[in-house]
Design a protein around this motif. Structure first.
Motif, PDB file in Angstrom:
ATOM      1  N   ASN A  89       0.804  -1.209   0.000  1.00 32.08           N
ATOM      2  CA  ASN A  89       0.000   0.000   0.000  1.00 32.08           C
ATOM      3  C   ASN A  89       0.841   1.265   0.000  1.00 32.08           C
ATOM      4  O   ASN A  89       0.440   2.289  -0.521  1.00 32.08           O
ATOM      5  CB  ASN A  89      -0.889   0.020   1.240  1.00 32.08           C
ATOM      6  N   ALA A  90       2.019   1.170   0.642  1.00 30.83           N
ATOM      7  CA  ALA A  90       2.857   2.357   0.771  1.00 30.83           C
ATOM      8  C   ALA A  90       3.742   2.557  -0.462  1.00 30.83           C
ATOM      9  O   ALA A  90       4.400   3.591  -0.585  1.00 30.83           O
ATOM     10  CB  ALA A  90       3.714   2.241   2.027  1.00 30.83           C
ATOM     11  N   MET A  91       3.747   1.581  -1.372  1.00 31.73           N
ATOM     12  CA  MET A  91       4.653   1.630  -2.524  1.00 31.73           C
ATOM     13  C   MET A  91       4.641   2.956  -3.292  1.00 31.73           C
ATOM     14  O   MET A  91       5.704   3.505  -3.578  1.00 31.73           O
ATOM     15  CB  MET A  91       4.368   0.463  -3.485  1.00 31.73           C
ATOM     16  N   GLN A  97      12.025   5.388 -12.269  1.00 29.07           N
ATOM     17  CA  GLN A  97      10.677   5.351 -12.860  1.00 29.07           C
ATOM     18  C   GLN A  97      10.354   3.978 -13.440  1.00 29.07           C
ATOM     19  O   GLN A  97       9.240   3.484 -13.302  1.00 29.07           O
ATOM     20  CB  GLN A  97      10.565   6.406 -13.968  1.00 29.07           C
ATOM     21  N   SER A  98      11.345   3.348 -14.088  1.00 22.64           N
ATOM     22  CA  SER A  98      11.050   2.050 -14.695  1.00 22.64           C
ATOM     23  C   SER A  98      10.860   0.993 -13.612  1.00 22.64           C
ATOM     24  O   SER A  98      10.025   0.096 -13.752  1.00 22.64           O
ATOM     25  CB  SER A  98      12.153   1.645 -15.681  1.00 22.64           C
ATOM     26  N   LEU A  99      11.603   1.127 -12.501  1.00 27.03           N
ATOM     27  CA  LEU A  99      11.362   0.223 -11.373  1.00 27.03           C
ATOM     28  C   LEU A  99       9.962   0.438 -10.823  1.00 27.03           C
ATOM     29  O   LEU A  99       9.258  -0.513 -10.492  1.00 27.03           O
ATOM     30  CB  LEU A  99      12.380   0.491 -10.257  1.00 27.03           C
ATOM     31  N   GLU A 100       9.564   1.703 -10.757  1.00 30.49           N
ATOM     32  CA  GLU A 100       8.237   2.031 -10.249  1.00 30.49           C
ATOM     33  C   GLU A 100       7.165   1.389 -11.118  1.00 30.49           C
ATOM     34  O   GLU A 100       6.196   0.825 -10.625  1.00 30.49           O
ATOM     35  CB  GLU A 100       8.063   3.551 -10.214  1.00 30.49           C
ATOM     36  N   LYS A 101       7.358   1.467 -12.428  1.00 32.98           N
ATOM     37  CA  LYS A 101       6.376   0.870 -13.344  1.00 32.98           C
ATOM     38  C   LYS A 101       6.264  -0.630 -13.112  1.00 32.98           C
ATOM     39  O   LYS A 101       5.190  -1.209 -13.224  1.00 32.98           O
ATOM     40  CB  LYS A 101       6.781   1.143 -14.791  1.00 32.98           C
ATOM     41  N   ARG A 102       7.404  -1.258 -12.792  1.00 35.79           N
ATOM     42  CA  ARG A 102       7.387  -2.698 -12.579  1.00 35.79           C
ATOM     43  C   ARG A 102       6.697  -3.060 -11.265  1.00 35.79           C
ATOM     44  O   ARG A 102       5.943  -4.018 -11.191  1.00 35.79           O
ATOM     45  CB  ARG A 102       8.816  -3.224 -12.597  1.00 35.79           C
ATOM     46  N   PHE A 103       6.962  -2.246 -10.204  1.00 35.41           N
ATOM     47  CA  PHE A 103       6.468  -2.614  -8.878  1.00 35.41           C
ATOM     48  C   PHE A 103       5.086  -2.048  -8.572  1.00 35.41           C
ATOM     49  O   PHE A 103       4.327  -2.646  -7.840  1.00 35.41           O
ATOM     50  CB  PHE A 103       7.449  -2.145  -7.794  1.00 35.41           C
TER      51      PHE A 103
END
Lengths: 254, 257, 259
Positions: free
Chosen positions: C181-183, C248-254
């Protein structure tokens, strides 16, 4: 019983942060005394506060210079950021055209321009508040743009059904909808503003908090240097909490 | 307002969103439009409210035919109620209800009184000065309905106004809307995919079908107002419900073929 | 992949890419033309072509070393700061009282400009380059802690009720409910961390000198070689952009579930 626990907890909530600060500064005080750290390396918090009071007349004018730089630059920076954001989001083409570069502005530290600003403007206060303005502008702009873009389509439909004019939609729906994001940007911008002011001062200049810190460090009067550090700490926290406070006042009711 | 009739035919090159739609809405009545999703119900509302323009055909209000520009006094006759309450979070409930007046430019004590009356009708006096975030879903929906009435519209357009709520709450709000309607006597055009809701509310139900969006039946509901929730168990009501459900069902089967 | 689909995709990409590209080209052309036409001094504003050629010329001989030094400090500071912040926030979030107790201190650490202590700090550590990573680390760690903590706090009570309804253990509640939830807020912190780590790395280099892109800017502007100064600024911007894109790309994955 439960109620008693609640009041106890309420008191603990207030005292806990104070204890944490006491431990940090007390620990520092004790460690410096205990390990007999030389005075020209670090100064005890108690000595620093003492110096701060003794030499306040000398310290304050420099602090005031820094505050002025921060305030002037900040006001210019956020006004620029908000108006640019509104300008760019008002037109789809403009938004598409600039949005890749906005990220560049966010990740490039604007104080890197200080040496160039010195070439253009000399060593005066203009360099500092230009640096502060340039630093607080991108974060405000990007936050405002996010806010404007995320206004719910339902709200626009409501305005359309009422045959509202563009101006009415702008002031009665778009601005109030984007306000939370604008404030997030403005609150973060305070950190950029204070950092930029001190950074610019340390790179160029002879009055203000930054240069005083370097001066007194060089002459091994670390206690005075620390007095300035404490003042800067105070300014940054007060500035950040002030904007946060205004933010809460305005958004509280939602 | 005299007899209102609306006629339009829409034809686009690729999608026939609506084809030869003929609606006749008598003054001060409730007309329900019911049909499966995607049959262009919402398109009708948006056409009526002039958010989009018909490709061909005419819309007539009080003998006035819709053209490119609608005069302000005709616009003011319309109130629009959305699927969601869509209240603005930075305004109190009272300010939200008053909002359309401000936009249209209606000021003065008589308009303040309109708002007060609406709040009273909606039984929202106690919460009128609270912000939407502290109100329940039902209160918000009522607020949305009352807001549409703030400019004293003669025609209310409702696009599945309580579609996001559960059956119990929706039917309760339907009944409340009927009560408000009896006090204020507007014309209501009502869109829903719920057959029961359409019968409960309307004096006349239009049934629509998809591809292209068209009207397949016009059924007057011969149940006298005021209506109460218990009429949904009435044999007459059940007969209407069966009839309309069958109409929609047949069409669905024929399009599957 | 279906060729028409990939064609559509590339057309869409182009549709989004051409306005910024066009603006860039126009700005560069106007800049180049104006500087030459009005005979602006090189010190004030060099033309883009000169910036490009001079930067390329100096890159191998001098700038590369500075660039690597900057990346080193940036990398050490960021990659030690992020896990520290995450762990600290996770620990503090276990107790409501701890949250109340530490939030003010963390706020002070976040808002205090790190640069203010650099002159004193340099006296402590001397001019050993690696030590510059420590202030960067402190700054990144406190920002990550603050954002992660607010992410943990803002988990809806509905979620926590759901977790206890499933009879989740404390660890399960944390890892399966609170953390996911905090991601979004954690990643917001990671992005802010990029910005602040670069800001402080460059700031320290500008103040303490010796090596790094910040120092290069200072040095070459002292020599009035402004084309290289602009080149350095550009390199810093590109470095930051790459760092940001990785996050940002890590964010898109997670964080796949938000929009």
């Amino acid at each position: 019983m439960v109620k008693q626990e609640n009041t106890l907890y309420r008191i603990a909530k207030v005292i806990a942060p104070i204890i944490v600060f006491l431990i940090v500064f007390g620990g520092l005080e004790w460690a410096i005394g205990h390990y007999d750290v030389p005075r020209w390396l670090i100064s005890k918090p108690s000595d620093t506060v003492q110096v701060l009071f003794d030499k306040f007349g000398e310290i304050w004018p420099n602090v005031w210079v820094t505050i002025k730089e921060i305030l002037i630059g900040y006001v210019i920076g956020i006004s620029l950021g908000i108006s640019m954001a509104l300008l760019f989001t008002s037109n789809r083409f403009a938004e598409k055209a600039v949005s890749p570069y906005v990220v560049f502005l966010i990740v490039t530290p604007q104080i890197i321009l200080v040496p160039l600003l010195m070439l253009w403007m000399g060593f005066g206060i203009e360099v500092k508040f230009t640096a502060v303005a340039l630093s607080s502008f991108p974060i405000t702009m990007i936050s405002t743009m996010t806010g404007v873009k995320n206004v719910s389509a339902h709200r626009y439909e409501l305005m359309k059904s009422l045959r509202a004019t563009k101006l009415q939609t702008f002031f009665k729906v778009l601005i109030p909808s984007a306000i939370p994001n604008v404030f997030t940007g403005m609150r973060l911008a305070t950190i950029f503003a204070t950092t930029a002011a001190v950074g610019a001062e340390l790179i160029s200049g002879n009055i203000g908090i930054g240069p005083q810190i370097s001066y007194y460090t060089e002459f091994m009067q670390v206690d005075i240097a620390f007095a300035y550090v404490y003042m800067m700490m105070l300014i940054s926290v007060l500035f950040y909490t002030l904007i946060g406070f205004i933010e809460n006042m305005i958004l509280k009711r939602r | 307002m005299k007899n209102v009739s609306k006629v339009f035919q829409t034809r686009r090159q690729t999608i026939h969103a609506l084809q030869d739609i003929n609606l006749n809405v008598p003054e001060k009545s409730i007309v329900g439009i019911v049909g499966p999703s995607g049959c262009g119900k919402s398109t009708i509302i948006r056409l009526l409210n002039d958010i989009i323009k018909p490709t061909s055909g005419d819309i007539v209000v009080d003998d006035y035919t819709y053209e490119a520009k609608i005069p302000a006094d005709v616009i003011r006759k319309f109130g629009f109620i959305f699927q969601r309450p869509n209240l603005l979070p930075w305004l109190t409930l009272r300010e939200n209800i008053q909002f359309p007046q401000k936009i249209v430019g209606l000021k003065g004590p008589e308009w303040d009184r309109v708002v007060d009356d609406l709040i009273k009708i909606g039984r929202l006096e106690d919460v009128a000065d609270q912000y939407p975030s502290s109100l329940s879903g039902g209160m918000l929906q009522r607020g949305g309905v009352l807001r549409a009435m703030a400019t004293r519209p003669e025609i209310l357009l409702m696009d599945e106004p309580f579609g996001s709520l559960d059956d119990m709450l929706r039917e309760q709000l339907d009944i409340e809307t009927l009560e408000i309607w009896q006090k204020l006597e507007q014309t209501i055009i009502f869109i829903t995919h719920n057959v029961r809701e359409a019968i409960l509310m309307s004096g006349k139900v239009y049934v629509m079908a998809t591809e292209p969006g068209r009207i397949i039946a016009e059924i007057p509901i011969d149940i006298p107002y005021p209506r109460e929730l218990k009429i949904i168990a009435d044999p007459k009501f059940l007969e209407y419900e069966r009839q309309i459900t069958n109409l929609i069902g047949e069409i669905d089967l024929s399009t599957i073929k | 992949m279906n060729p028409s689909v990939s064609l559509k995709k590339s057309r869409k990409l182009w549709h989004n890419a051409w306005p910024p590209l066009m603006v860039l080209v126009i700005i560069i052309l106007i800049w180049e033309f104006a500087v030459r036409a009005f005979d602006v001094s090189l010190v004030v504003l060099p033309p883009p072509s000169l910036i490009f050629s001079e930067t390329v010329r100096y890159f191998r001989s001098e700038l590369l070393e500075d660039w690597l030094a900057t990346i080193k400090i940036l990398g050490i500071g960021y990659f030690t700061g992020v896990p520290t912040g995450l762990v600290l926030a996770s620990l503090i979030s276990q107790s409501k009282l701890a949250i109340k107790a530490f939030t003010p201190l963390i706020t002070v650490l976040v808002t205090l400009p790190v640069m203010v202590i650099i002159p004193i700090y340099m006296v402590w550590v001397g001019y050993q380059i690696e030590y510059r990573a420590i202030p960067v680390f402190l700054n990144v760690a406190s920002i990550i802690t603050l954002n992660t903590l607010s992410g943990f706090i803002n988990v809806e009570t509905r979620m926590l009720e759901l977790a206890s309804g499933y009879g989740a253990s404390r660890a399960q509640t944390f890892f399966k409910f609170i953390l996911p939830n905090a991601m979004p807020e954690i990643f917001q912190g990671l992005r802010l961390g990029c910005t602040f780590s670069i800001l402080n790395t460059i700031g320290i280099e500008l103040i303490a000198g010796k090596i790094g892109m910040g120092f290069s800017v200072q040095y070459f502007s002292g020599l009035l070689k402004t084309p290289i100064v602009w080149g350095c600024i550009l390199i810093v911007g590109i470095t930051g952009r790459i760092m940001f894109s990785i996050v940002q790309s890590l964010e898109k994955r997670f964080v796949t579930w938000t929009r």
